[in-house]
Design an enzyme around this catalytic site. Structure first.
Site, short mmCIF file in Angstrom:
data_model
loop_
_atom_site.label_atom_id
_atom_site.label_comp_id
_atom_site.label_asym_id
_atom_site.label_seq_id
_atom_site.Cartn_x
_atom_site.Cartn_y
_atom_site.Cartn_z
N ARG A 35 -8.60 0.29 4.60
CA ARG A 35 -7.62 1.19 4.00
C ARG A 35 -6.30 0.48 3.69
O ARG A 35 -5.56 0.93 2.81
CB ARG A 35 -7.34 2.39 4.93
CG ARG A 35 -8.49 3.38 5.07
CD ARG A 35 -8.11 4.57 5.94
NE ARG A 35 -6.81 5.07 5.53
CZ ARG A 35 -5.78 5.23 6.36
NH1 ARG A 35 -5.90 4.94 7.63
NH2 ARG A 35 -4.63 5.69 5.92
N ASP B 258 4.75 0.23 12.04
CA ASP B 258 3.49 -0.28 11.51
C ASP B 258 3.23 -1.75 11.89
O ASP B 258 2.18 -2.30 11.53
CB ASP B 258 3.44 -0.14 9.98
CG ASP B 258 3.05 1.26 9.55
OD1 ASP B 258 2.59 2.04 10.40
OD2 ASP B 258 3.18 1.57 8.35
N LYS C 77 0.83 -1.21 0.00
CA LYS C 77 0.00 0.00 0.00
C LYS C 77 0.87 1.25 0.00
O LYS C 77 0.67 2.16 -0.82
CB LYS C 77 -0.90 0.01 1.24
CG LYS C 77 -1.69 1.32 1.42
CD LYS C 77 -2.51 1.31 2.69
CE LYS C 77 -1.74 1.82 3.88
NZ LYS C 77 -1.92 3.25 4.14
N ASN C 78 1.84 1.32 0.93
CA ASN C 78 2.63 2.54 1.05
C ASN C 78 3.50 2.79 -0.17
O ASN C 78 3.80 3.94 -0.50
CB ASN C 78 3.49 2.48 2.32
CG ASN C 78 2.65 2.60 3.59
OD1 ASN C 78 1.51 3.07 3.54
ND2 ASN C 78 3.19 2.18 4.71
N ARG D 113 2.59 13.92 12.74
CA ARG D 113 3.10 13.66 11.38
C ARG D 113 3.19 14.97 10.58
O ARG D 113 2.57 15.12 9.53
CB ARG D 113 2.18 12.69 10.63
CG ARG D 113 2.24 11.26 11.11
CD ARG D 113 1.33 10.40 10.24
NE ARG D 113 1.52 8.99 10.49
CZ ARG D 113 0.91 8.03 9.79
NH1 ARG D 113 0.08 8.34 8.83
NH2 ARG D 113 1.12 6.78 10.04
N CYS E 231 -5.01 8.56 9.57
CA CYS E 231 -5.13 8.01 10.92
C CYS E 231 -4.64 9.01 11.96
O CYS E 231 -3.62 9.67 11.76
CB CYS E 231 -4.29 6.74 11.06
SG CYS E 231 -5.00 5.29 10.26
#
Length: 422
Positions: free
Chosen positions: A400, A308, A22-23, A123, A118
């Site tokens: 997600r 993560d 995903k990232n 961040r 999220c």
């Protein structure tokens, strides 16, 4: 709102295919903005975040087609007609800020909303902005938007990130490919997703060296072309499903898994008493002899233990023999899953960025609520090992970042189902 119902108690056996990252995909997709030629991404994951990035790129005038059931993305930015990324789309996902560098590099102007996602810490995007300013960008924050201009063009420079940031490295790396002259990025992120992005950009004609190290050198070019690129394996999905047999017992083969993507994580599994073996098709993970052992975890930038995977590892350590100490050094507010695990009988004591987890023999099923993406799947893992039923609500977070969770775990014998909202 959908929920996930898990009935725990059984060991797992079977195989799970691991999707593209995903990232990585969320970083590769904005790379289309750097060129007027087609970019094709294979091994793409089928996730709601990918749909959000698709909507954002389309709002800028890019064409995005989903092929082969979503596993291939065909992108083209030959006719950009809008340089403003609106709040209504950007607020849904922090990765949206990654359109800023490419738009600025190619068009010399961009207006991008400050992002959302999220709620696991500040961040801040200031590292992105300082990196672009080092390349000559003129930036102004106004009404929640970044107004960016590059008079003439961006210019190569040497820039040292004050601390390692994956997103900032990605944004500035993309922008530097079209900057005049040489750019040297120091204290750059080393994650596999950075390497994957650089390899894709090189296929498009960029001149990049040093990706995968803390110093990346980019020689700017006049234009980039098209390319076809396979998205790297999702190391976070890989690590998550490696924990499924670790927490339940049994043996599961993770198809497409690679130890080099999760080496620090594998070291901790080994210390806990979980066996990881390389196979011709990926990795085989098994636990057969009683409870796992307590281990201490400190999250770090790659190649350290990934933040993560911290929530998922905590779920495993809730059932370990002994006391584990987990130290979160990447994001604040990333122990929001702890109170939900405590509802299931876990013994967890959180003080600031440190959590002490004393293992219990058995967790108990309970109604729990997902607070963010990785927390949601940690509660599912805990449910697999718990007595009785666990109902995980607010699983829109889960969607997600994980595709077909019920199908993948169910194929290995897990009792798991999605409960549709009324």
């Amino acid at each position: 709102m959908d929920s996930i119902l898990v009935t725990g108690g059984g060991a797992l056996s079977g195989e799970i295919p691991i999707a593209g990252a995903k990232n990585a995909c969320l970083t590769l997709m904005p790379a289309t903005l750097l060129s007027d030629q087609p970019l094709t991404l294979t091994n793409a994951p089928r996730l709601s975040d990918i749909a959000t990035m698709t909507t954002l790129l389309q709002s800028l005038g890019a064409e995005v087609s989903s092929l082969q059931g979503g596993q291939v993305l065909a992108l083209s930015s030959h006719d950009l007609n809008n340089l403003r990324a609106d709040y209504d789309i950007v607020r849904k996902m922090r990765a949206s800020i990654l359109v800023l560098g490419p738009l600025l590099a190619r068009e010399g102007h961009a207006v991008v909303s400050l992002p959302g996602g999220c709620a696991i810490g500040a961040r801040p995007v200031d590292l992105h902005l300082k990196g672009l300013e080092a390349l000559g960008a003129k930036l102004e924050l106004k009404d929640g938007y970044v107004h960016a201009d590059a008079p003439g063009s961006l210019k190569g420079a040497t820039h040292k990130f004050p601390f390692v940031s994956v997103g900032a490295t990605e944004n500035v790396l993309m922008a530097a490919t079209l900057a005049r002259g040489t750019t040297v990025l120091k204290n750059a992120a080393r994650e596999p997703e950075i390497v994957d992005l650089a390899e894709c950009l090189i296929r498009m004609g960029a001149q990049i060296e040093g990706h995968g190290t803390s110093t990346i050198t980019i020689e700017g070019v006049d234009r980039l072309g098209g390319a076809t690129h396979a998205v790297v394996t999702d190391r976070i999905e890989l690590g998550t499903y490696m924990l499924a047999p670790a927490i339940t017992g049994g043996t599961v083969e993770l198809l497409g898994g690679r130890i080099d993507l999760v080496a620090a994580f594998c070291e901790k599994l080994d210390q806990a008493g979980v066996t990881v073996e390389e196979t011709a098709r990926g990795l085989r993970v098994s636990r057969k002899n009683g409870r796992v052992s307590a281990v201490d975890i400190t999250t770090e930038p790659f190649p350290g233990f990934p933040t993560d995977l911290q929530a998922q590892m905590m779920a495993l350590l809730c059932t370990a023999e002994g006391t584990s100490v987990l130290e979160e050094k990447i994001f604040e507010n990333r122990f929001m899953h702890a109170p939900e695990l405590i509802r299931m009988g876990a013994n967890i004591d959180v003080h600031g960025g440190t959590a002490r987890v004393t293992g219990v023999e058995r967790l108990r099923g309970a109604p729990v609520m997902a607070t963010d993406l990785r927390a949601s799947v940690s509660l599912i893992l805990a449910g697999l090992a718990a007595e009785g039923e666990t109902l995980v609500s607010r699983v829109y977070h889960l969607d997600r970042g994980y595709e077909r969770v019920e199908e993948k775990l169910g194929a290995c014998g897990a009792k798991i189902e999605r409960v549709k909202s009324q």
